[in-house]
Design a protein around this motif. Structure first.
Motif, PDB file in Angstrom:
ATOM      1  N   PRO C 247      38.792  16.129  37.542  1.00  0.00           N
ATOM      2  CA  PRO C 247      38.472  15.700  36.181  1.00  0.00           C
ATOM      3  C   PRO C 247      39.576  16.073  35.187  1.00  0.00           C
ATOM      4  N   HIS C 276      34.096  15.176  31.700  1.00  0.00           N
ATOM      5  CA  HIS C 276      35.449  14.613  31.610  1.00  0.00           C
ATOM      6  C   HIS C 276      35.817  13.844  32.867  1.00  0.00           C
ATOM      7  N   ILE C 277      34.896  13.006  33.311  1.00  0.00           N
ATOM      8  CA  ILE C 277      35.220  12.107  34.427  1.00  0.00           C
ATOM      9  C   ILE C 277      35.154  10.674  33.922  1.00  0.00           C
ATOM     10  N   SER C 278      35.956   9.820  34.545  1.00  0.00           N
ATOM     11  CA  SER C 278      36.004   8.408  34.186  1.00  0.00           C
ATOM     12  C   SER C 278      34.871   7.656  34.882  1.00  0.00           C
ATOM     13  N   TRP C 314      27.552   7.680  32.352  1.00  0.00           N
ATOM     14  CA  TRP C 314      28.065   6.353  32.714  1.00  0.00           C
ATOM     15  C   TRP C 314      26.971   5.527  33.363  1.00  0.00           C
ATOM     16  N   ARG C 371      38.262   9.245  29.832  1.00  0.00           N
ATOM     17  CA  ARG C 371      37.457  10.416  30.241  1.00  0.00           C
ATOM     18  C   ARG C 371      37.666  11.616  29.341  1.00  0.00           C
ATOM     19  N   THR C 375      31.757  13.137  29.254  1.00  0.00           N
ATOM     20  CA  THR C 375      31.038  12.199  30.106  1.00  0.00           C
ATOM     21  C   THR C 375      30.439  12.931  31.309  1.00  0.00           C
TER      22      THR C 375
END
Lengths: 382, 382, 382, 382
Positions: C247, C276-278, C314, C371, C375
């Motif tokens: 991340p 902090h992940i997409s 998400w 990100r 998130t």
């Protein structure tokens, strides 16, 4: 040799170079600095049409108006069309149609040359030297195109260009003093060699041998590509951005260095002179050896005593005008002068250079990062 | 039609599509999203070799191990070679050698199909539908390649694809309610259509006609490409960065709009349905008309009453999995699922789609900026 | 709370967020998607000036005409100046001058609000919600800016945002059927939530807990970032081009994973929920777990039973208009509609979201690769 | 002046240069070639710490180990940290903390200089000359940063640098012959000036005046920026890719040319010497005048008779080593040698050059496209 014979001889060599190509080989432009073989064939013909036939052959009829646009490398003078034609994406005219164009040009050039107009003689010489420059580019561009192919196709299994060895060794010394530099003879020369002038040189020594693959491998194995101390700041950035770790066309296969040659994939021959290296690499190698590259003036002063013609030899001289340089009028004036910035001079000739094309005063030039020509390294010291 | 006849019929069409090409036309890849015709011919053959012959034909001998690497679009599963082969720079195998490869595959496919193994039937159907998808890409890629050429070569002077006109007009209304969406019949379908499921739709109206060139020219002439209000934020950036001012293949010559067609350069035909527009353009046109694009569900609900098959019709639906979507195991699982992000769904079929390839539940998909397919606009309103 | 009190309360929070910053921290824009804190402060004030004071406060005098140009994010409507002002390179007005501007706006807003004009109420609510959106961006932009610094400065050593843990576990099941989606209450909501409408859902299960760092580390340690099978095709390209292996804000130091938090550099806390992940990473994680992300409709149907507010979650829904969506007239119409392409919806709220800002129908949206917001991942299955 | 007085005098000037800056002005790096003022202040202090205090002051304690990493421009020798710190995004240490660092260095330098160690004298001189080079960069970087701001902030309304006029006119002639080039005096000089050596020059004439704005405007108005004939091939590409149509900091406002100066936005003064032009522009102007730029050797031979110190004067010499150039050992060896490729030599000094910093043998160098220094044009002819 008569000018007609010379014309036919040189023009035929261009086609001979392409004789083993497949139709497909004529088409791609894998990187900006490589041109499709088809384009070379057409462009060198366009040169005769534009600068000779259109102006000097009475009643000459242009073969095809579109070709002027497609095969003119002097895009600046065109301007009236905005269509951006990327050389490698243009499939028509076909290869066969380009050969028809060449034949048409050659046929009309016979007529023009039979007129024996003394005015055209100089331009024909320029056109033929231009053709010879494109012959060398054709060969290195073909090598680049075939080298993009994981099947490593053979161009000519009998060519030994990458395996050429030194015939001399040791260093020659030269005293300080005034040396005469620049073209001063009869026969053809380019405008960038003109302006014979005096240069004062400090004493120097120059190697009679070029650096070999074995010597260059020592540099690689000593971590030369991993040590910033040997590199120009921009050279070091180039190495890292492009992940450079060996000369162009080298491939490490099963822990052993191979190179792609005109004769196909081979193990690196330690006795051969290294080739396909950039100026950055030549300079870094010299730094590592605690020596330096010669200037183009030192090279020219020493050239008569050197054996050369295997590799284009990088000098530490930037490509700049000689004191008396003057750009010719018209489009021909674009031939050399506008490239005199950000390039380095190479001297000598390579295995791929046409016979009788080069000479001691000849100035070749490429950018510091370019290495798809048959370049090499000759060291100097003071 | 027997499966062998069907196989031979579809495979032959691919070669028919290429029959008017010169050898040179098979080579270039002018942009990333276009593949060389040579590559399409080889890749669609590799598909049968990899997924059928290698696994299901006893004693099958792979034609050439290198071809697997060169013509596999599923690079992820390869991994053991680091050489980056750009499709447009690979001149060998030649076109002729690729046709030999196709013949070898076709010959062995006859043998396999004669075994009448029920296990392979589904994979053959997939391979043939895959071949048909590449037929459409071949046609649009060929158009793109020829369209890069300032000489505007003709593909087939009798093709009238860009001039197709509407046969219907007016709007049809649909009530709110639950509609069934997704494939539910016999015969072939792709995994992305599976999972017949219910969708609740609000009342809507949908146009029976596609937008014409005359209508689209009104948008152009009203300054549609210069007014940010009609565009997505990213669409507006795309227009400005790429200096877009008309559909792809349109050229303004002497103040008049022309378009490059399969039959060569022509004046824009006002009555024909507009084509080669991106999702951004389709959406902007709808905004300007104070209407909207249909969703893919509205489209599917209405499709039985629509005349379609001229243009791929942009919907305002993103390409996402249906509720019951499950990715097949193995490499075939990469066929559709991994593309389900950042693309928009197109419905229907185009003039370049193979007969019997599309259906009401068929989901085509492209990025919002792509427009080299025969795309078009159908409007909806509520 | 009166509207004046609410206004003052929310406006003050923006300044509170910045109270620990040095003047230098207000200036940079390290990447395009981050704005300088100074810009946020000015832009959120400009919003009230442009849409309220200029139109609704009699005799209002614009503070500085240049500020409109500098702090307007709606560049499209400006157009009459070609000077490209990059936000991070504009050092004047200074931070202190920007605070003067805020004070000027706030003082005049008191006057306007005392007029109790019912017409402006809705716009004030919009301005305050806009301010709250910028509060969250301020916090994540500040974190990004401080995270660029190898000294890892602490924002607030008492903030525990990155260490928030789950308070629920297990899965909840929902039956198939028609669900009502979209805003339907009193109070403020954004235009993109409007159009309460019916959606038919298949049966589904949704997790009551978010994915934790420990669970995400299993994915990392299982080679999740090295296996293309779990990724979208574009996600896989993103991983490789950007050398993603964890991340955002994670750093491997002495073989141990650390993360940069608002309270400084810390060891990764296994019990905390991953952040902090997409979207690409969230989707890949779900693939690896053989589950999936919920759609935004499933999420909204389930939300009343979920504990949320730690991470923006998400969904696998693209950001698209609801059936009854209609863009407001004028510049306010640019607020949401023009972003409805190529983005994914996130639902819930995060630790950095202003209190009372979010709700069950709230639709947040970012690109699949972004990100830097807080998130997280909630899984679903059928 | 004692070395301590000199040290204090020069160090103080750096801070004087920054005395009118706001804290915000110290932070940004709008383009790669510009550094934040804060960085200049810290880096020039780090230089004394790294090369003098750490090695020569007994018991010296490094101020902050992190600063070595943050403010070392010689990233090559660091290598043990992979965090990429972009200069313009690092907000801490703050400006105030950087001044504390300077004070700490200055205090310890007093101690070191009181030791009167003859070994350090040369390094102190180098450090002070290094500081002076950064003073000039500080000034031009500050101008660049302020010039990015559409409000055009004034640095010092009394500075008349851009308005400096010629005090001489006409041409001086020099005969052919051997000239001595390179440093040959007492006092400080850089390694790149060393190696006094002989150069043979052809006869030449050199202008006593620099090109003025009025003269340069003639070139602009004659279409100089639209005619490829005057440009290097790479210069022409630079003009077109960057839409160059005037010197840097020039703005056409209401059809009249203005320029951003240290004293704010002004109308272009026709009598002042043109500045902020690239080598490409200088060369193109000379071509248009049918003259040329002098070589650095011609310049040095003539310098004693010229009035210079207003603008750095582009020569047509590439930046290359003199015959006896040898790189010092260690990190100091990186000072000049590694930049000797792809740059052009400028001679003289500018209005922004520190007093006593330059001399007749001084070799400044920049890339052909760079123009944020106070550059100018002196013509030569043969």
């Amino acid at each position: 040799m008569s000018i007609i014979d010379k014309y036919n001889h040189i023009r035929k060599r261009t086609e001979d170079i392409c004789s083993v190509l497949t139709t497909e080989d004529y088409v791609p432009q894998p990187v900006n600095f490589v041109s499709p073989p088809k384009w070379h064939l057409a462009h060198s013909s366009w040169f005769f049409e534009e600068f000779l036939l259109k102006k000097h052959l009475p009643d000459y009829k242009v073969y095809n108006e579109d070709f002027c646009f497609l095969f003119n490398s002097y895009y600046n003078t065109v301007g009236n069309r905005t269509f951006r034609a990327e050389r490698g994406h243009i499939t028509r005219p076909t290869v066969s149609e380009v050969y028809d164009y060449r034949n048409y040009i050659d046929m009309h050039m016979q007529l023009l040359l039979q007129l024996k107009d003394p005015q055209v003689h100089e331009l024909v010489e320029l056109g033929l030297n231009h053709e010879q420059q494109h012959q060398e580019l054709l060969l290195t561009d073909i090598k680049y195109i075939l080298g993009c192919n994981p099947l490593f196709p053979v161009y000519n299994e009998n060519l030994e260009w990458e395996n050429q060895e030194n015939s001399q060794s040791g260093y020659i010394s030269f005293p300080e003093g005034i040396y005469e530099i620049g073209f001063n003879g009869d026969g053809f020369s380019f405008d960038n060699e003109h302006g014979r002038h005096k240069v004062y040189l400090e004493p120097f020594e120059i190697s009679q041998a070029l650096v070999t693959n074995a010597e260059y491998l020592e540099f690689i194995n000593a971590g030369g590509y991993q040590n910033f101390n040997y590199w120009h700041d921009e050279g070091w950035a180039w190495v890292n951005e492009n992940h450079i770790e060996a000369p162009l066309h080298w491939h490490k296969i099963d822990k052993e260095w191979h190179m792609f040659t005109m004769a196909g994939l081979q193990k690196v021959n330690p006795d051969a002179t290294v080739t396909h290296i950039s100026f950055y690499e030549a300079w870094a190698y010299a730094e590592w050896k605690k020596m330096r590259l010669p200037t183009e003036f030192e090279w020219e002063a020493a050239a008569i005593q050197l054996d050369w013609g295997k590799r284009w030899e990088w000098t530490n001289s930037a490509y700049l005008p000689y004191p008396h340089f003057a750009k010719p009028e018209g489009a021909i004036g674009e031939y050399n002068g506008k490239f005199m910035v950000n390039q380095m001079v190479l001297r000598g000739a390579s295995c791929a250079t046409s016979k009788d094309h080069s000479r001691i005063t000849y100035r070749n030039f490429f950018h510091a990062n370019e290495r798809w020509q048959f370049t090499g390294i000759r060291l100097a010291k003071r």
